[in-house]
Design an enzyme around this catalytic site. Structure first.
Site, mmCIF file in Angstrom:
data_model
loop_
_atom_site.group_PDB
_atom_site.id
_atom_site.type_symbol
_atom_site.label_atom_id
_atom_site.label_comp_id
_atom_site.label_asym_id
_atom_site.label_seq_id
_atom_site.Cartn_x
_atom_site.Cartn_y
_atom_site.Cartn_z
ATOM 1 N N SER A 86 0.827 -1.215 0.000
ATOM 2 C CA SER A 86 0.000 0.000 0.000
ATOM 3 C C SER A 86 0.862 1.267 0.000
ATOM 4 O O SER A 86 2.013 1.259 0.432
ATOM 5 C CB SER A 86 -0.901 0.034 1.235
ATOM 6 O OG SER A 86 -1.651 -1.149 1.338
HETATM 7 N N1 SAH Z 1 -0.488 -5.318 3.926
HETATM 8 C C1 SAH Z 1 0.328 -5.584 2.741
HETATM 9 C C2 SAH Z 1 -0.366 -5.250 1.453
HETATM 10 C C3 SAH Z 1 -1.488 -6.153 1.216
HETATM 11 S S1 SAH Z 1 -1.969 -6.429 -0.446
HETATM 12 C C4 SAH Z 1 1.655 -4.914 2.818
HETATM 13 O O1 SAH Z 1 1.939 -4.168 3.764
HETATM 14 O O2 SAH Z 1 2.472 -5.146 1.914
HETATM 15 C C5 SAH Z 1 -3.289 -7.528 -0.048
HETATM 16 C C6 SAH Z 1 -2.852 -8.924 0.292
HETATM 17 O O3 SAH Z 1 -4.001 -9.625 0.721
HETATM 18 C C7 SAH Z 1 -2.291 -9.700 -0.888
HETATM 19 O O4 SAH Z 1 -1.024 -10.171 -0.584
HETATM 20 C C8 SAH Z 1 -3.293 -10.831 -1.073
HETATM 21 O O5 SAH Z 1 -2.703 -12.039 -1.496
HETATM 22 C C9 SAH Z 1 -3.865 -10.962 0.314
HETATM 23 N N2 SAH Z 1 -5.177 -11.633 0.400
HETATM 24 C C10 SAH Z 1 -6.230 -11.563 -0.450
HETATM 25 N N3 SAH Z 1 -7.249 -12.317 -0.014
HETATM 26 C C11 SAH Z 1 -6.826 -12.892 1.150
HETATM 27 C C12 SAH Z 1 -7.412 -13.807 2.082
HETATM 28 N N4 SAH Z 1 -8.638 -14.295 1.926
HETATM 29 N N5 SAH Z 1 -6.682 -14.165 3.164
HETATM 30 C C13 SAH Z 1 -5.426 -13.698 3.348
HETATM 31 N N6 SAH Z 1 -4.809 -12.842 2.504
HETATM 32 C C14 SAH Z 1 -5.505 -12.450 1.414
#
Ligand code: SAH
Length: 236
Positions: A86
């Protein structure tokens, strides 16, 4: 005087390559200070603990090599597998909104690079974070180990199930967008706990929703329009 010269050059000449090398390294500390001043404080995040955490956590370590020079830019960046780390401001905004206390145990859904978890780990007692995609989860574990974070626990699995063995949590943060607030995660939140989650349809407008659990119910308000990658259901 002159007789000192050879000795002096013996000392100075071997150091020159190191100096040149140091100059080629981007000054990430300075970039981080600018990021906090221009992107975060300027937009109204003022909690000093949050600002200190944003100054401290080396965001460039969470960004893939090919984008490293852009680590402190004012936008999200690709981290592989079609996912993103993000924008710094959004990380700071969501962290401040959670009103983290030193003794808090926090649940994050969507570990991604591990950056948001590291920022939270500077402020809280324990961070539990779940990532659906194995490759990303494993990479985050590696980076967080290299940086010596002992209070972050990464699980590879489906965030829709939460982490019942470690519940209840003082705060829950979701960094991928579900179409509605997952009720299982509200159940795993303590009474009085805070939750922040981007809610909305895939590819459409999402709203960052801030919730507080009172008498078993989540009281919510919209705080910011955002765009996150979707929260995806894991395969059974
Ligand atoms: N917080 C992260 C950015 C997140 S991007 C950072 O600081 O880099 C969103 C993430 O959520 C992705 O890696 C994606 O794979 C994950 N995601 C999507 N659906 C999910 C689920 N049901 N359970 C766990 N992770 C999930």
């Amino acid at each position: 005087m002159i007789s000192f010269f050879p000795f002096l050059s013996m000392i100075i000449i071997p150091v020159l390559p190191f100096l040149a090398c140091a100059q080629n390294q981007p000054n990430f500390t300075l970039q981080r200070q600018r990021m906090v001043e221009q992107q975060i404080k300027a937009r109204g995040v003022h909690n000093t603990e949050v600002l200190d955490a944003m100054l401290k956590v080396p965001r460039h370590r969470f960004v893939p090599e090919s984008y490293r020079a852009r680590s402190y830019d004012d936008n999200p960046l690709p981290i592989g597998e079609g996912q993103t780390i993000s924008q710094p401001y959004i990380v700071a905004f969501m962290t401040e909104a959670l009103e983290v206390n030193k003794s808090d145990r926090i649940l994050e859904i969507g570990t991604g690079s591990g950056y948001q978890a590291a920022v939270l780990a500077e402020l809280a007692a324990e961070v539990y974070t779940i990532e659906l995609i194995t490759e990303l989860g494993e990479r985050a574990i590696q980076i967080l180990n290299d940086l010596n974070y002992k209070n972050i626990h990464v699980k590879i699995g489906d965030g829709f199930k939460g982490w019942p063995e470690e519940a209840p949590f003082d705060a829950v943060i979701i960094t991928a967008a579900p179409e509605e607030i997952p009720s299982v995660l509200v159940e795993q939140l303590k009474d009085g706990g805070r939750m922040i989650v981007p809610v909305g349809p895939v590819g459409g407008v999402q709203n960052l929703i801030l919730g507080k659990k009172k008498a078993g119910r989540l009281e919510t308000r919209d705080v910011l329009p955002v765009r996150f990658v979707p929260m995806v259901r894991g395969k059974e």
